[in-house]
Write a protein that holds these residues in place. Structure first.
Motif, PDB file in Angstrom:
ATOM      1  N   LEU A  61       0.813  -1.213   0.000  1.00 11.40           N
ATOM      2  CA  LEU A  61       0.000   0.000   0.000  1.00 11.40           C
ATOM      3  C   LEU A  61       0.851   1.269   0.000  1.00 11.40           C
ATOM      4  O   LEU A  61       0.324   2.371  -0.131  1.00 11.40           O
ATOM      5  CB  LEU A  61      -0.917   0.010   1.220  1.00 11.40           C
ATOM      6  CG  LEU A  61      -2.050  -1.023   1.229  1.00 11.40           C
ATOM      7  CD1 LEU A  61      -2.752  -1.031   2.583  1.00 11.40           C
ATOM      8  CD2 LEU A  61      -3.048  -0.731   0.120  1.00 11.40           C
ATOM      9  N   GLU A  62       2.178   1.086   0.198  1.00 10.97           N
ATOM     10  CA  GLU A  62       3.130   2.198   0.240  1.00 10.97           C
ATOM     11  C   GLU A  62       2.769   3.189   1.354  1.00 10.97           C
ATOM     12  O   GLU A  62       2.707   4.408   1.148  1.00 10.97           O
ATOM     13  CB  GLU A  62       3.213   2.898  -1.111  1.00 10.97           C
ATOM     14  CG  GLU A  62       3.716   1.982  -2.227  1.00 10.97           C
ATOM     15  CD  GLU A  62       3.846   2.694  -3.559  1.00 10.97           C
ATOM     16  OE1 GLU A  62       3.072   3.644  -3.808  1.00 10.97           O
ATOM     17  OE2 GLU A  62       4.730   2.305  -4.336  1.00 10.97           O
ATOM     18  N   ILE A  63       2.523   2.658   2.545  1.00 16.53           N
ATOM     19  CA  ILE A  63       2.225   3.486   3.712  1.00 16.53           C
ATOM     20  C   ILE A  63       3.152   3.080   4.859  1.00 16.53           C
ATOM     21  O   ILE A  63       3.795   2.032   4.816  1.00 16.53           O
ATOM     22  CB  ILE A  63       0.750   3.355   4.157  1.00 16.53           C
ATOM     23  CG1 ILE A  63       0.419   1.901   4.526  1.00 16.53           C
ATOM     24  CG2 ILE A  63      -0.173   3.857   3.056  1.00 16.53           C
ATOM     25  CD1 ILE A  63      -1.006   1.710   5.004  1.00 16.53           C
ATOM     26  N   SER A  64       3.232   3.922   5.884  1.00 16.25           N
ATOM     27  CA  SER A  64       4.129   3.660   7.003  1.00 16.25           C
ATOM     28  C   SER A  64       3.556   2.591   7.923  1.00 16.25           C
ATOM     29  O   SER A  64       2.343   2.341   7.942  1.00 16.25           O
ATOM     30  CB  SER A  64       4.384   4.947   7.786  1.00 16.25           C
ATOM     31  OG  SER A  64       3.160   5.502   8.228  1.00 16.25           O
ATOM     32  N   SER A  65       4.439   1.955   8.699  1.00 18.26           N
ATOM     33  CA  SER A  65       4.013   0.933   9.657  1.00 18.26           C
ATOM     34  C   SER A  65       4.885   1.031  10.897  1.00 18.26           C
ATOM     35  O   SER A  65       6.016   1.515  10.846  1.00 18.26           O
ATOM     36  CB  SER A  65       4.121  -0.468   9.047  1.00 18.26           C
ATOM     37  OG  SER A  65       5.474  -0.778   8.734  1.00 18.26           O
ATOM     38  N   VAL A  66       4.361   0.547  12.023  1.00 17.81           N
ATOM     39  CA  VAL A  66       5.115   0.540  13.272  1.00 17.81           C
ATOM     40  C   VAL A  66       4.691  -0.693  14.063  1.00 17.81           C
ATOM     41  O   VAL A  66       3.522  -1.084  14.064  1.00 17.81           O
ATOM     42  CB  VAL A  66       4.870   1.836  14.078  1.00 17.81           C
ATOM     43  CG1 VAL A  66       3.418   1.971  14.483  1.00 17.81           C
ATOM     44  CG2 VAL A  66       5.772   1.891  15.301  1.00 17.81           C
ATOM     45  N   ALA A  67       5.660  -1.342  14.725  1.00 17.35           N
ATOM     46  CA  ALA A  67       5.410  -2.569  15.466  1.00 17.35           C
ATOM     47  C   ALA A  67       5.425  -2.318  16.971  1.00 17.35           C
ATOM     48  O   ALA A  67       5.722  -1.216  17.427  1.00 17.35           O
ATOM     49  CB  ALA A  67       6.442  -3.636  15.094  1.00 17.35           C
ATOM     50  N   ASP A  68       5.095  -3.367  17.744  1.00 22.14           N
ATOM     51  CA  ASP A  68       5.118  -3.335  19.214  1.00 22.14           C
ATOM     52  C   ASP A  68       4.170  -2.289  19.788  1.00 22.14           C
ATOM     53  O   ASP A  68       4.464  -1.635  20.799  1.00 22.14           O
ATOM     54  CB  ASP A  68       6.538  -3.077  19.733  1.00 22.14           C
ATOM     55  CG  ASP A  68       7.514  -4.148  19.291  1.00 22.14           C
ATOM     56  OD1 ASP A  68       7.141  -5.328  19.313  1.00 22.14           O
ATOM     57  OD2 ASP A  68       8.656  -3.799  18.913  1.00 22.14           O
ATOM     58  N   VAL A  69       3.016  -2.117  19.145  1.00 27.72           N
ATOM     59  CA  VAL A  69       2.031  -1.137  19.616  1.00 27.72           C
ATOM     60  C   VAL A  69       1.270  -1.711  20.807  1.00 27.72           C
ATOM     61  O   VAL A  69       0.736  -2.815  20.738  1.00 27.72           O
ATOM     62  CB  VAL A  69       1.054  -0.768  18.489  1.00 27.72           C
ATOM     63  CG1 VAL A  69      -0.045   0.137  19.013  1.00 27.72           C
ATOM     64  CG2 VAL A  69       1.801  -0.091  17.350  1.00 27.72           C
ATOM     65  N   HIS A  70       1.227  -0.949  21.905  1.00 27.37           N
ATOM     66  CA  HIS A  70       0.508  -1.381  23.098  1.00 27.37           C
ATOM     67  C   HIS A  70      -0.785  -0.606  23.313  1.00 27.37           C
ATOM     68  O   HIS A  70      -1.688  -1.094  23.993  1.00 27.37           O
ATOM     69  CB  HIS A  70       1.391  -1.262  24.337  1.00 27.37           C
ATOM     70  CG  HIS A  70       2.265  -2.457  24.539  1.00 27.37           C
ATOM     71  ND1 HIS A  70       2.349  -3.117  25.740  1.00 27.37           N
ATOM     72  CD2 HIS A  70       3.085  -3.132  23.688  1.00 27.37           C
ATOM     73  CE1 HIS A  70       3.180  -4.148  25.629  1.00 27.37           C
ATOM     74  NE2 HIS A  70       3.645  -4.163  24.404  1.00 27.37           N
ATOM     75  N   LYS A  71      -0.886   0.580  22.758  1.00 24.41           N
ATOM     76  CA  LYS A  71      -2.137   1.333  22.753  1.00 24.41           C
ATOM     77  C   LYS A  71      -1.989   2.478  21.760  1.00 24.41           C
ATOM     78  O   LYS A  71      -0.875   2.856  21.380  1.00 24.41           O
ATOM     79  CB  LYS A  71      -2.495   1.863  24.143  1.00 24.41           C
ATOM     80  CG  LYS A  71      -1.531   2.884  24.710  1.00 24.41           C
ATOM     81  CD  LYS A  71      -2.001   3.368  26.088  1.00 24.41           C
ATOM     82  CE  LYS A  71      -1.029   4.394  26.671  1.00 24.41           C
ATOM     83  NZ  LYS A  71      -1.477   4.893  27.995  1.00 24.41           N
ATOM     84  N   PHE A  72      -3.120   3.010  21.330  1.00 28.48           N
ATOM     85  CA  PHE A  72      -3.069   4.141  20.389  1.00 28.48           C
ATOM     86  C   PHE A  72      -4.359   4.935  20.483  1.00 28.48           C
ATOM     87  O   PHE A  72      -5.381   4.467  20.989  1.00 28.48           O
ATOM     88  CB  PHE A  72      -2.835   3.642  18.958  1.00 28.48           C
ATOM     89  CG  PHE A  72      -3.950   2.833  18.370  1.00 28.48           C
ATOM     90  CD1 PHE A  72      -4.934   3.419  17.576  1.00 28.48           C
ATOM     91  CD2 PHE A  72      -4.036   1.471  18.598  1.00 28.48           C
ATOM     92  CE1 PHE A  72      -5.960   2.671  17.045  1.00 28.48           C
ATOM     93  CE2 PHE A  72      -5.046   0.706  18.058  1.00 28.48           C
ATOM     94  CZ  PHE A  72      -6.028   1.308  17.284  1.00 28.48           C
ATOM     95  N   SER A  73      -4.286   6.167  20.001  1.00 27.82           N
ATOM     96  CA  SER A  73      -5.446   7.049  19.967  1.00 27.82           C
ATOM     97  C   SER A  73      -5.395   7.855  18.675  1.00 27.82           C
ATOM     98  O   SER A  73      -4.361   7.889  17.983  1.00 27.82           O
ATOM     99  CB  SER A  73      -5.466   7.983  21.183  1.00 27.82           C
ATOM    100  OG  SER A  73      -4.282   8.782  21.205  1.00 27.82           O
ATOM    101  N   ILE A  74      -6.518   8.498  18.353  1.00 27.29           N
ATOM    102  CA  ILE A  74      -6.618   9.245  17.097  1.00 27.29           C
ATOM    103  C   ILE A  74      -7.111  10.654  17.390  1.00 27.29           C
ATOM    104  O   ILE A  74      -8.078  10.850  18.128  1.00 27.29           O
ATOM    105  CB  ILE A  74      -7.575   8.548  16.112  1.00 27.29           C
ATOM    106  CG1 ILE A  74      -6.996   7.199  15.695  1.00 27.29           C
ATOM    107  CG2 ILE A  74      -7.820   9.413  14.894  1.00 27.29           C
ATOM    108  CD1 ILE A  74      -7.910   6.394  14.816  1.00 27.29           C
ATOM    109  N   GLU A  75      -6.419  11.631  16.828  1.00 34.87           N
ATOM    110  CA  GLU A  75      -6.844  13.024  16.899  1.00 34.87           C
ATOM    111  C   GLU A  75      -6.641  13.639  15.534  1.00 34.87           C
ATOM    112  O   GLU A  75      -5.522  13.631  15.004  1.00 34.87           O
ATOM    113  CB  GLU A  75      -6.063  13.792  17.959  1.00 34.87           C
ATOM    114  CG  GLU A  75      -6.547  15.219  18.130  1.00 34.87           C
ATOM    115  CD  GLU A  75      -5.812  15.950  19.235  1.00 34.87           C
ATOM    116  OE1 GLU A  75      -6.048  17.152  19.393  1.00 34.87           O
ATOM    117  OE2 GLU A  75      -5.000  15.311  19.934  1.00 34.87           O
ATOM    118  N   GLU A  76      -7.716  14.181  14.980  1.00 36.98           N
ATOM    119  CA  GLU A  76      -7.722  14.614  13.582  1.00 36.98           C
ATOM    120  C   GLU A  76      -7.301  13.417  12.732  1.00 36.98           C
ATOM    121  O   GLU A  76      -7.870  12.337  12.854  1.00 36.98           O
ATOM    122  CB  GLU A  76      -6.832  15.839  13.405  1.00 36.98           C
ATOM    123  CG  GLU A  76      -7.321  17.040  14.205  1.00 36.98           C
ATOM    124  CD  GLU A  76      -6.534  18.293  13.936  1.00 36.98           C
ATOM    125  OE1 GLU A  76      -5.491  18.216  13.247  1.00 36.98           O
ATOM    126  OE2 GLU A  76      -6.961  19.349  14.416  1.00 36.98           O
TER     127      GLU A  76
END
Length: 245
Positions: free
Chosen positions: A139-154
């Motif tokens: 998809l040619e997008i960024s990725s990150v591993a070892d995620v333990h939690k996340f949130s979204i703003e805008e």
């Protein structure tokens, strides 16, 4: 929750359903003539890391959370239950293709960049955790591993990364892929009776091979790049001439 104009931020949480091999007794670990284990009588379940990814996706507070699974056959498992724990839409894709390819086809059909893919670190049989990163590359997008939690703003995803070496917070613009591993004490919540009643009339979206088309005809190829330093090979005789010249 965040909505930009008419664009809805969609968390797409991928999950896999498989037979619970822990139910097999030692004497039942026998393969048939096709070199396969007999699993049709076993209970089906979510992959552990995918279950964690689903729960983190619900907690993130997005406008929409889609549960996406790729199936090669119709397993006896009621994915409709996901509606009672906070999933907005459940999508089952029946495909003979590799899971990563089928996911990319579905994403391209959505024709939007306002999404975040959340995937378990062990996403598919025999892949050894490669599927999330292959999907990100295709998809040619960024990725990150070892995620333990996340949130979204805008349209920014803030993810907490924890592993044996460090803990840090990273910010990624949508679209992106978050890879979730073992997050202690994190499971899908147990729905209340009210939650179950509110979800009972919601239907799972089922997509079959011939209903999924690529949004582009461009072929994407993944190639392995060797990690080697550039160097020049010097022969013994040549080295002697250099040293004593």
């Amino acid at each position: 929750m965040y909505m930009k104009g008419n664009l809805i931020m969609n968390i797409i949480s991928c999950f896999k359903i498989f037979a619970d091999y822990e139910m097999l007794a030692n004497e039942e670990w026998k393969i048939d003539n096709n070199k396969l284990l007999e699993t049709q009588y076993l209970r089906n379940r979510y992959s552990l890391y995918d279950e964690i990814a689903l729960e983190l996706s619900v907690r993130a507070g997005a406008d929409k959370v889609t549960g996406l699974t790729i199936k090669k056959e119709d397993l006896s498992f009621n994915t409709q239950n996901l509606y009672s724990v906070g999933i907005s839409e459940v999508v089952e894709i029946y495909s003979k293709e590799d899971a990563g390819v089928a996911i990319v086809r579905y994403i391209k059909e959505l024709n939007t960049n306002n999404y975040c893919l959340v995937m378990g670190a062990q996403s598919s049989d025999s892949y050894g955790g490669r599927v999330p990163f292959e999907v990100a590359q295709m998809l040619e997008i960024s990725s990150v591993a070892d995620v333990h939690k996340f949130s979204i703003e805008e349209n920014i995803i803030t993810a907490t990364i924890i592993n044996e070496k460090y803990e840090k917070i990273v910010k990624l613009p949508a679209p992106c892929v978050l890879v979730v591993g073992n997050v202690p004490k994190t499971y899908l919540k147990v729905p209340t009776l009210k939650d179950k009643l509110n979800a009972k009339n919601k239907q799972t979206t089922k997509i079959y091979d011939d209903n999924v088309t690529m949004a582009t005809d461009n072929m994407i190829e993944i190639t392995y790049i060797t990690q080697m330093r550039n160097n020049d090979l010097i022969e013994i005789d040549e080295l002697r001439d250099i040293c004593f010249s």
